[in-house]
Design a protein around this motif. Structure first.
Motif, mmCIF file in Angstrom:
data_model
loop_
_atom_site.group_PDB
_atom_site.id
_atom_site.type_symbol
_atom_site.label_atom_id
_atom_site.label_comp_id
_atom_site.label_asym_id
_atom_site.label_seq_id
_atom_site.Cartn_x
_atom_site.Cartn_y
_atom_site.Cartn_z
ATOM 1 N N TRP A 101 0.840 -1.206 0.000
ATOM 2 C CA TRP A 101 0.000 0.000 0.000
ATOM 3 C C TRP A 101 0.873 1.253 0.000
ATOM 4 O O TRP A 101 0.698 2.158 -0.822
ATOM 5 C CB TRP A 101 -0.928 -0.032 1.222
ATOM 6 N N MET A 102 1.836 1.294 0.933
ATOM 7 C CA MET A 102 2.711 2.474 1.016
ATOM 8 C C MET A 102 3.635 2.544 -0.189
ATOM 9 O O MET A 102 3.971 3.624 -0.667
ATOM 10 C CB MET A 102 3.541 2.438 2.305
ATOM 11 N N ALA A 103 4.066 1.367 -0.665
ATOM 12 C CA ALA A 103 4.939 1.348 -1.848
ATOM 13 C C ALA A 103 4.187 1.973 -3.028
ATOM 14 O O ALA A 103 4.750 2.758 -3.795
ATOM 15 C CB ALA A 103 5.353 -0.077 -2.161
ATOM 16 N N ASN A 110 4.111 11.861 -3.315
ATOM 17 C CA ASN A 110 3.628 12.783 -2.268
ATOM 18 C C ASN A 110 3.428 12.063 -0.940
ATOM 19 O O ASN A 110 2.519 12.383 -0.170
ATOM 20 C CB ASN A 110 2.344 13.496 -2.707
ATOM 21 N N LEU A 111 4.303 11.102 -0.686
ATOM 22 C CA LEU A 111 4.205 10.303 0.526
ATOM 23 C C LEU A 111 4.259 11.173 1.784
ATOM 24 O O LEU A 111 3.588 10.882 2.770
ATOM 25 C CB LEU A 111 5.366 9.297 0.547
ATOM 26 N N HIS A 112 5.076 12.239 1.727
ATOM 27 C CA HIS A 112 5.198 13.088 2.926
ATOM 28 C C HIS A 112 3.859 13.707 3.295
ATOM 29 O O HIS A 112 3.475 13.757 4.457
ATOM 30 C CB HIS A 112 6.284 14.150 2.734
ATOM 31 N N GLU A 113 3.117 14.169 2.283
ATOM 32 C CA GLU A 113 1.804 14.765 2.544
ATOM 33 C C GLU A 113 0.817 13.679 2.968
ATOM 34 O O GLU A 113 -0.042 13.906 3.826
ATOM 35 C CB GLU A 113 1.266 15.467 1.287
ATOM 36 N N TYR A 114 0.937 12.500 2.349
ATOM 37 C CA TYR A 114 0.015 11.411 2.672
ATOM 38 C C TYR A 114 0.163 11.017 4.146
ATOM 39 O O TYR A 114 -0.821 10.916 4.884
ATOM 40 C CB TYR A 114 0.285 10.214 1.755
ATOM 41 N N VAL A 115 1.425 10.836 4.583
ATOM 42 C CA VAL A 115 1.641 10.415 5.977
ATOM 43 C C VAL A 115 1.226 11.538 6.940
ATOM 44 O O VAL A 115 0.649 11.281 7.993
ATOM 45 C CB VAL A 115 3.115 9.988 6.207
ATOM 46 N N ARG A 116 1.475 12.774 6.536
ATOM 47 C CA ARG A 116 1.034 13.878 7.399
ATOM 48 C C ARG A 116 -0.492 13.833 7.553
ATOM 49 O O ARG A 116 -1.042 14.034 8.636
ATOM 50 C CB ARG A 116 1.471 15.214 6.787
ATOM 51 N N GLY A 117 -1.163 13.549 6.448
ATOM 52 C CA GLY A 117 -2.627 13.435 6.472
ATOM 53 C C GLY A 117 -3.066 12.283 7.381
ATOM 54 O O GLY A 117 -4.048 12.405 8.116
ATOM 55 N N VAL A 126 0.687 6.018 13.971
ATOM 56 C CA VAL A 126 -0.139 5.414 12.924
ATOM 57 C C VAL A 126 0.526 4.124 12.465
ATOM 58 O O VAL A 126 1.749 4.072 12.270
ATOM 59 C CB VAL A 126 -0.287 6.368 11.711
ATOM 60 N N ARG A 127 -0.289 3.086 12.297
ATOM 61 C CA ARG A 127 0.245 1.824 11.760
ATOM 62 C C ARG A 127 0.322 1.987 10.244
ATOM 63 O O ARG A 127 -0.701 1.989 9.563
ATOM 64 C CB ARG A 127 -0.668 0.667 12.164
ATOM 65 N N VAL A 128 1.538 2.150 9.734
ATOM 66 C CA VAL A 128 1.715 2.422 8.301
ATOM 67 C C VAL A 128 2.128 1.165 7.533
ATOM 68 O O VAL A 128 2.315 1.209 6.323
ATOM 69 C CB VAL A 128 2.753 3.545 8.046
ATOM 70 N N HIS A 424 8.284 10.677 11.684
ATOM 71 C CA HIS A 424 8.046 11.301 10.387
ATOM 72 C C HIS A 424 8.542 12.744 10.446
ATOM 73 O O HIS A 424 7.851 13.636 10.951
ATOM 74 C CB HIS A 424 6.557 11.224 10.010
ATOM 75 N N HIS A 425 9.766 12.939 9.925
ATOM 76 C CA HIS A 425 10.435 14.246 10.048
ATOM 77 C C HIS A 425 9.526 15.382 9.581
ATOM 78 O O HIS A 425 9.380 16.388 10.264
ATOM 79 C CB HIS A 425 11.712 14.279 9.188
ATOM 80 N N PHE A 426 8.959 15.227 8.396
ATOM 81 C CA PHE A 426 8.181 16.307 7.788
ATOM 82 C C PHE A 426 7.021 16.730 8.694
ATOM 83 O O PHE A 426 6.760 17.918 8.886
ATOM 84 C CB PHE A 426 7.652 15.826 6.423
ATOM 85 N N THR A 427 6.331 15.744 9.293
ATOM 86 C CA THR A 427 5.158 16.054 10.116
ATOM 87 C C THR A 427 5.564 16.625 11.467
ATOM 88 O O THR A 427 4.998 17.624 11.929
ATOM 89 C CB THR A 427 4.320 14.769 10.327
ATOM 90 N N ILE A 428 6.551 15.988 12.066
ATOM 91 C CA ILE A 428 6.913 16.381 13.436
ATOM 92 C C ILE A 428 7.529 17.789 13.461
ATOM 93 O O ILE A 428 7.322 18.552 14.390
ATOM 94 C CB ILE A 428 7.844 15.304 14.057
#
Ligand code: HEM
Length: 541
Positions: A101-103, A110-117, A126-128, A424-428
């Motif tokens: 799914w993540m792959a 846009n994984l960074h935005e997805y994980v932030r979401g 979050v269980r990713v 998650h660097h971008f979110t934190i």
């Protein structure tokens, strides 16, 4: 006696359940093990059954579909069941079921935005993946990120790791980095010369930052001149090859066990591109460096123990791969940080002006900024701008997975040993609990002495005690024993390039170029992919 399709089922079901238990307990992921368990074993079952039955095609279809069907039911059932150790952590069903799914999401960039979401929807943890958690909480940063070993994606051989890291630590010591300054100075002078020749033209600054970073890494790591800056092109094609290869990495970073298969597939289809090309060019550079001897005090000198400090010399293939690692790990990352910094300065002319004033106060007129790098470490606004750009866009947007080696708690949640966790660097970095106010805005002042900044970019004034600036969660280079080996070199380079360009040129947005596109073009492909940053440059002297 002939066996019908129904008669073979118990045998195949039993074998599939057994193999599932092998996977669950031992996680065999090598190519031979996968071929044995997923191709050869059902094939053997076909042979056993086929001896009693003439309908070969029916048997093949029956055996393989039953075998894979039962395996899938066992795997999915367990991953979704309340008995799974990570069952209590929220996350989308797709993530709980498979890393595919993540792959799949990673291939869009846009994984960074997805994980932030995902964090906005599900909370701090979050269980990713079936066995993987993404975290935007200070707690794991101070413990798990610091102490736990890397997950499957990284240098996992813990026996040789400490020795490798020792060589890296020597090669990035204060004394060693001092020796690299002359390499950096020569690349920067070359950059100034090349840009002077292109005055009045519109250039893509993000490309020039990559050329600069590659040239510096080539010189610094292996004494190899790539001459990208001199020619204004990707002379060896290495930059392009890494970019192509990285799209594979974006996938492999999610599914590390797929790496040997990707490489096997590449060999089968005769792929001559990307990583193999990167490997070839790096190997040639390493060979040339070995032939040149250990006289030059570059990074390679330290990696190959040129000062004879170890009782046993590091194996040459390890040294070679570390030399290449420096170029791959150190080029795109620094170039990305520099490009983001220029983007934010172009977006915020007042910040650009303030930085220019700081630089001109220290390097008046056409003073050569490359003569004294030490001073640049003491320039408050320069360093604040760099940190603020890396806060908003850490070049490695998603932190690397760490393996939890003994059961632990994150905040109030129990995390079992064997789980993979990343911050998650971008979110934190944009969490208002850690950076407040305006966590999504470029505001370098937040890095300066707290009692001098109360005026927000909007002009609004707020009381000091409302400001939050938690440096513990600022982790663009990661943290702990596996912290980026090149952090000090990266800072040296970023400061020096910014100082030199802003001192020597007026850098302005090119007419017609929409700065708004910049953030839309940022792609999280394990490293960051960037779009163009079109600027005009005018020499000041
Ligand atoms: C702004 C620039 C840079 C950033 C943001 C950055 C970031 C990172 C990050 C996040 C890691 C992963 C750490 C972990 O395992 O958690 C890393 C590892 C690494 N970086 Fe950097 N890096 C930068 C520049 C450089 C440079 C210039 C070099 C080489 C001179 C370099 C060499 C390495 C190496 C060798 C590792 C692997 C360390 C290990 O596994 O022990 N990096 N970097």
């Amino acid at each position: 006696m002939l066996l019908g399709p129904l008669d073979i089922q118990p045998l195949v079901v039993g074998a599939a359940v057994l193999v599932y238990l092998v996977y669950k307990n031992y996680e065999p992921a090598s190519v031979p093990a996968t071929l044995a368990l997923q191709v050869a074993l059902p094939g053997a079952l076909v042979l056993v059954v086929q001896r009693h039955n003439s309908s070969v095609l029916l048997i093949i279809i029956g055996v393989y579909s039953t075998y894979y069907g039962i395996l899938a039911i066992c795997v999915l059932g367990y991953r979704l069941s309340p008995t799974h150790p990570l069952a209590s952590f929220p996350g989308p069903v797709g993530c709980r079921v498979s890393k595919l799914w993540m792959a799949h999401k990673a291939t869009y960039g846009n994984l960074h935005e997805y994980v932030r979401g995902l964090h906005a929807k599900y909370g701090d943890i979050v269980r990713v993946g079936p066995n993987e958690l993404s975290v935007r909480h200070e707690d794991p940063i101070s413990r798990i990120m610091k102490d736990c070993p890397k997950g499957p994606y990284g240098i996992t051989d813990l026996k040789i790791y400490p020795k490798r890291r020792r060589s890296w630590n020597r090669g990035t010591s204060v004394a060693a980095v001092k020796d690299y300054e002359e390499f950096l100075a020569s690349v920067i002078r070359q950059l100034i010369g090349s840009l002077e020749e292109r005055q009045g033209q519109t250039i893509d600054l993000s490309k020039w930052m990559i050329y600069t970073a590659f040239d510096f890494m080539g010189e610094m790591a292996l004494s190899r001149q790539f001459n990208n800056v001199k020619t204004g092109t990707d002379t060896t094609g290495l930059i392009h090859a890494i970019e192509v290869g990285v799209t594979q990495l974006a996938w492999a970073a999610q599914i590390p066990w797929s790496l040997p298969f990707l490489s096997l597939l590449g060999k089968m289809i005769g792929d001559d591109g990307s990583w193999r090309y990167v490997q070839r060019v790096s190997t040639e550079a390493v060979k040339a460096r070995i032939e040149a001897g250990s006289g030059r005090r570059d990074l390679f000198h330290h990696l190959m123990d040129g000062d004879d400090l170890e009782s046993v010399k590091p194996p040459m293939d390890t040294v070679a791969s570390d030399g290449a690692l420096a170029i791959v790990a150190g080029s795109d990352t620094s170039a990305t940080a520099l490009s983001h910094c220029f983007y934010f300065l172009l977006r915020n002319p007042k910040c650009m002006q303030r930085l220019r004033e700081e630089i001109e106060s220290i390097y008046p007129g056409a003073t050569d900024t490359t003569l004294d790098f030490a001073q640049q470490a003491e320039m408050p606004y320069l360093n604040a701008c760099i940190n603020e750009a890396m806060r908003l866009y850490p070049p490695v947007l998603t932190g690397l997975q760490k393996l939890v080696t003994s059961p632990t708690m994150i905040d109030t949640h129990y995390v079992p040993a064997g789980s993979l966790v990343y911050a998650h660097h971008f979110t934190i970095h944009r969490d208002s609990r850690y950076f407040y106010p305006v966590p999504d805005e470029f505001w370098p002042d937040r890095w300066l002495v707290q009692d001098t900044y109360t005026v927000l970019p909007s002009g609004e004034v707020i009381p000091h005690d409302q400001l939050i600036h938690n440096r513990n969660v600022f982790v663009p280079f990661s943290i702990g024993t596996r912290i980026c080996a090149g952090k000090s070199i990266a800072y040296l380079e970023m400061r020096a390039v910014l100082c030199a360009l802003i001192q020597m040129f007026d850098v302005t947005k090119a007419p017609g170029f929409a700065l708004d596109q910049w953030e839309d073009n940022v792609k999280d492909m394990f490293i960051t992919f960037l779009g163009p940053l079109m600027v005009n440059i005018k020499a000041k002297y």
